[in-house]
Design a protein around this motif. Structure first.
Motif, PDB file in Angstrom:
ATOM      1  N   GLY A 251      25.801  22.304  33.376  1.00 57.00           N
ATOM      2  CA  GLY A 251      26.461  21.235  34.128  1.00 57.00           C
ATOM      3  C   GLY A 251      26.658  19.964  33.328  1.00 57.00           C
ATOM      4  N   LYS A 252      26.722  20.096  31.997  1.00 55.42           N
ATOM      5  CA  LYS A 252      26.872  18.866  31.205  1.00 55.42           C
ATOM      6  C   LYS A 252      28.108  18.886  30.309  1.00 55.42           C
ATOM      7  CE  LYS A 252      23.901  20.279  27.406  1.00 55.42           C
ATOM      8  NZ  LYS A 252      22.656  20.102  26.701  1.00 55.42           N
ATOM      9  N   ARG A 253      28.520  17.667  29.988  1.00 56.23           N
ATOM     10  CA  ARG A 253      29.718  17.463  29.174  1.00 56.23           C
ATOM     11  C   ARG A 253      29.322  16.549  28.026  1.00 56.23           C
ATOM     12  NH1 ARG A 253      33.072  12.904  29.975  1.00 56.23           N
ATOM     13  NH2 ARG A 253      35.244  13.162  29.398  1.00 56.23           N
ATOM     14  N   LEU A 254      29.651  16.954  26.796  1.00 53.44           N
ATOM     15  CA  LEU A 254      29.345  16.134  25.626  1.00 53.44           C
ATOM     16  C   LEU A 254      30.649  15.676  25.006  1.00 53.44           C
ATOM     17  CD1 LEU A 254      26.636  18.453  24.010  1.00 53.44           C
ATOM     18  CD2 LEU A 254      26.202  16.392  25.321  1.00 53.44           C
ATOM     19  N   VAL A 255      30.686  14.413  24.604  1.00 57.43           N
ATOM     20  CA  VAL A 255      31.910  13.873  23.997  1.00 57.43           C
ATOM     21  C   VAL A 255      31.571  13.198  22.677  1.00 57.43           C
ATOM     22  CG1 VAL A 255      33.828  12.254  24.269  1.00 57.43           C
ATOM     23  CG2 VAL A 255      32.945  13.458  26.257  1.00 57.43           C
ATOM     24  N   TRP A 256      32.310  13.550  21.649  1.00 53.21           N
ATOM     25  CA  TRP A 256      32.163  12.863  20.360  1.00 53.21           C
ATOM     26  C   TRP A 256      33.521  12.326  19.926  1.00 53.21           C
ATOM     27  CZ3 TRP A 256      34.213  13.872  15.364  1.00 53.21           C
ATOM     28  CH2 TRP A 256      33.706  13.036  14.365  1.00 53.21           C
TER      29      TRP A 256
ATOM     30  N   ASN B 296      32.251   8.109  15.084  1.00 57.92           N
ATOM     31  CA  ASN B 296      31.135   7.618  15.888  1.00 57.92           C
ATOM     32  C   ASN B 296      29.830   8.313  15.510  1.00 57.92           C
ATOM     33  OD1 ASN B 296      29.621   6.503  18.004  1.00 57.92           O
ATOM     34  ND2 ASN B 296      31.431   6.474  19.315  1.00 57.92           N
ATOM     35  N   GLN B 297      28.759   7.599  15.565  1.00 62.99           N
ATOM     36  CA  GLN B 297      27.454   8.189  15.231  1.00 62.99           C
ATOM     37  C   GLN B 297      26.740   8.737  16.466  1.00 62.99           C
ATOM     38  OE1 GLN B 297      26.085   8.907  12.148  1.00 62.99           O
ATOM     39  NE2 GLN B 297      28.215   8.420  11.673  1.00 62.99           N
ATOM     40  N   ASP B 298      27.330   8.551  17.627  1.00 62.90           N
ATOM     41  CA  ASP B 298      26.689   9.034  18.860  1.00 62.90           C
ATOM     42  C   ASP B 298      27.566  10.050  19.579  1.00 62.90           C
ATOM     43  OD1 ASP B 298      24.494   7.347  18.580  1.00 62.90           O
ATOM     44  OD2 ASP B 298      25.623   5.675  19.440  1.00 62.90           O
ATOM     45  N   ILE B 299      26.872  10.958  20.256  1.00 59.93           N
ATOM     46  CA  ILE B 299      27.566  11.910  21.133  1.00 59.93           C
ATOM     47  C   ILE B 299      27.136  11.524  22.544  1.00 59.93           C
ATOM     48  CG2 ILE B 299      27.628  14.322  21.863  1.00 59.93           C
ATOM     49  CD1 ILE B 299      26.924  15.001  18.874  1.00 59.93           C
ATOM     50  N   TYR B 300      28.094  11.353  23.426  1.00 60.46           N
ATOM     51  CA  TYR B 300      27.732  10.930  24.779  1.00 60.46           C
ATOM     52  C   TYR B 300      27.682  12.115  25.741  1.00 60.46           C
ATOM     53  CZ  TYR B 300      28.254   6.178  23.145  1.00 60.46           C
ATOM     54  OH  TYR B 300      28.092   5.010  22.459  1.00 60.46           O
ATOM     55  N   GLU B 301      26.594  12.133  26.502  1.00 56.68           N
ATOM     56  CA  GLU B 301      26.398  13.232  27.462  1.00 56.68           C
ATOM     57  C   GLU B 301      26.581  12.702  28.877  1.00 56.68           C
ATOM     58  OE1 GLU B 301      22.756  15.517  27.007  1.00 56.68           O
ATOM     59  OE2 GLU B 301      22.760  15.918  29.167  1.00 56.68           O
ATOM     60  N   SER B 302      27.278  13.485  29.701  1.00 57.84           N
ATOM     61  CA  SER B 302      27.427  13.109  31.109  1.00 57.84           C
ATOM     62  C   SER B 302      27.557  14.389  31.928  1.00 57.84           C
ATOM     63  CB  SER B 302      28.673  12.228  31.297  1.00 57.84           C
ATOM     64  OG  SER B 302      29.809  12.918  30.836  1.00 57.84           O
ATOM     65  N   PRO B 303      27.302  14.310  33.246  1.00 58.66           N
ATOM     66  CA  PRO B 303      27.467  15.523  34.062  1.00 58.66           C
ATOM     67  C   PRO B 303      28.942  15.891  34.179  1.00 58.66           C
ATOM     68  CG  PRO B 303      26.496  13.704  35.329  1.00 58.66           C
ATOM     69  CD  PRO B 303      26.854  13.147  33.998  1.00 58.66           C
TER      70      PRO B 303
END
Lengths: 181, 281
Positions: free
Chosen positions: B141-146, B150-157
């Motif tokens: 149930g998660k979505r990762l965006v890069w 960028n040095q970060d990957i953002y996680e959201s439902p």
């Protein structure tokens, strides 16, 4: 746009002149963008250099069909944000200042030559919150749409439009007061 | 003059120039980096995974629709009453049921899109024109965006209501659904012949619109290339038109790797990037 596509195709085939042409075409715009974002010429120069080197290394991955300027602008914005975050993380350590001092000594002559207006603008930009600064800069200098900026900032288009309005008002008032002085 | 114009004018007038000597130093670094990258590329024999261009969610949807339509129209062709059939529907059905990962690269005149789907793992990966990667793990149930650089990957439902591969549980289900609707309409005349696609022996199926409404979002001519040995679609071209005038061509290539990117890093995000919760707007 068509010229860029042609240049990217040539660049992908290893043509150095095509890369040189793309560099000449975009370096000033990207430097101006980076300076407006980070308010530090040395950092801005590093960012733009990193972006061009990264671009040169990714010949195999770049597709000629997209908008190259927007791609480069996004890279600059991301790198500027990372630098800012890293600076905040190490703000109290003092080691960054030492590193910067050493790197400044080793640095060749300054790359970017700023007009008086750009220095004024950069200083005024530094006084507004980073997210607002980023929106105003990407919209005005990067020619990005609010929707594209929303993607970068991971926020809604309404939020971005709000940041743009607030940022612009503050910027105007700062610049007006400077002009009066 | 409006206040906004003042600022715009200020931005425009804020000129910048560069020191020619430093310019040359920086350019040399850039050219050296390019040269090194080109040498590495020519030394590598493996084919590279194509990065993509996918400008908006609408394009992503269009690309996904092309994939499903492509496979589906292939099925339509298979079920058509055509003489000299060498590939049977049973063979294609079996071949499709046996696959898990599908990689597709879709291209139009303006953009292209690259995506991976794993029907077993319920993983869907999209890469856009700026190198932005969106990794959906529907089981978790998660979505990762890069974002590039960028040095970060953002996680959201994953957004509520969003379904893996548009709600299709396997490719065959997608095929039959589309097939049913097309068959009911009977708007296409299907022909097929043997040929080659990039040097590979294929059956070429062409579906041409003979009835129904023409329009920019309606398929005018659809061509699909089926691997004669593996019985799987390997490429398709979808030409959409309005009143007979061709407006847009989408090309799709299909690959069936044994496995796909295990995580967002294998999909292209740098190993140094850390996964963090997505900041709220």
């Amino acid at each position: 746009m068509v010229e860029d596509r042609l240049l990217i195709w040539k660049f992908k085939l290893g043509n150095r002149d095509a890369l040189r042409r793309l560099y000449e075409k975009y370096k000033n715009d990207l430097l101006k963008l980076a300076i407006a974002l980070v308010n530090d010429v040395n950092t801005a120069e590093d960012i733009v250099q990193d972006v061009f080197v990264g671009f040169a290394q990714s010949a195999a991955k770049i597709q000629p069909r997209g908008n190259l300027k927007k791609y480069l602008v996004t890279c600059v914005a991301n790198k500027a944000r990372n630098r800012k975050r890293d600076q905040q993380r190490h703000e109290t350590s003092g080691i960054d200042d030492l590193d910067r001092a050493i790197s400044d000594v080793n640095r060749p002559e300054q790359w970017a030559i700023l007009s008086e207006e750009l220095e004024l603008l950069s200083n005024a930009m530094a006084q507004i919150p980073y997210e607002q600064r980023e929106v105003v800069t990407l919209y005005m200098q990067g020619q990005m749409t609010f929707r594209q900026i929303a993607k970068i900032q991971n926020a809604s288009v309404n939020t971005i439009q709000g940041r743009y309005r607030y940022g612009l008002n503050k910027l105007r008032s700062i610049l007006n007061s400077k002009v009066k002085q | 003059m409006k206040p906004v114009d003042d600022i715009k004018k200020f931005f425009k007038n804020a000129a910048i120039d560069t020191n020619a000597k430093t310019d040359e130093i920086v350019l040399n670094k850039v050219l050296t980096a390019h040269e090194k990258a080109m040498n590495i590329k020519s030394a590598a024999s493996k084919p590279n995974i194509r990065r993509t261009i996918m400008k908006s969610p609408i394009t992503k949807l269009a690309a996904a629709a092309v994939i499903i339509a492509a496979i589906m129209l292939g099925m339509y062709a298979l079920t058509g009453s055509v003489d000299g059939t060498s590939i049977t529907i049973a063979q294609v059905r079996q071949a499709i049921q046996d696959i898990d990962w599908v990689q597709m690269v879709g291209r139009s005149e303006e953009e292209s899109v690259s995506a991976w789907y794993s029907f077993a793992l319920k993983v869907q990966i999209l890469v856009d024109d700026e190198g932005r990667i969106v990794y959906f793990d529907f089981n978790a149930g998660k979505r990762l965006v890069w974002n590039p650089g960028n040095q970060d990957i953002y996680e959201s439902p994953i957004d509520e209501g969003r379904q893996f591969a548009g709600g299709v549980s396997n490719i065959f289900e997608g095929l039959t659904k589309t097939f049913d609707s097309l068959e009911a309409k009977g708007d296409y005349k299907v022909t097929r012949k043997l040929g080659t696609y990039q040097g590979q022996e294929v059956e070429i199926w062409t579906a041409r619109r003979v009835k129904g409404k023409a329009g920019p979002t309606h398929t005018e001519i659809f061509t699909m290339y089926i691997d004669v040995d593996k019985k799987l679609p390997i490429a398709a071209t979808d030409v959409k038109g309005a009143d007979g005038d061709i407006q847009r061509t989408n090309d799709v290539e299909f690959k069936y790797p044994e496995t796909g990117p295990a995580d967002i890093y294998e999909a292209g995000a740098p190993r140094s990037a850390k996964i963090k919760p997505s900041p709220k707007p």
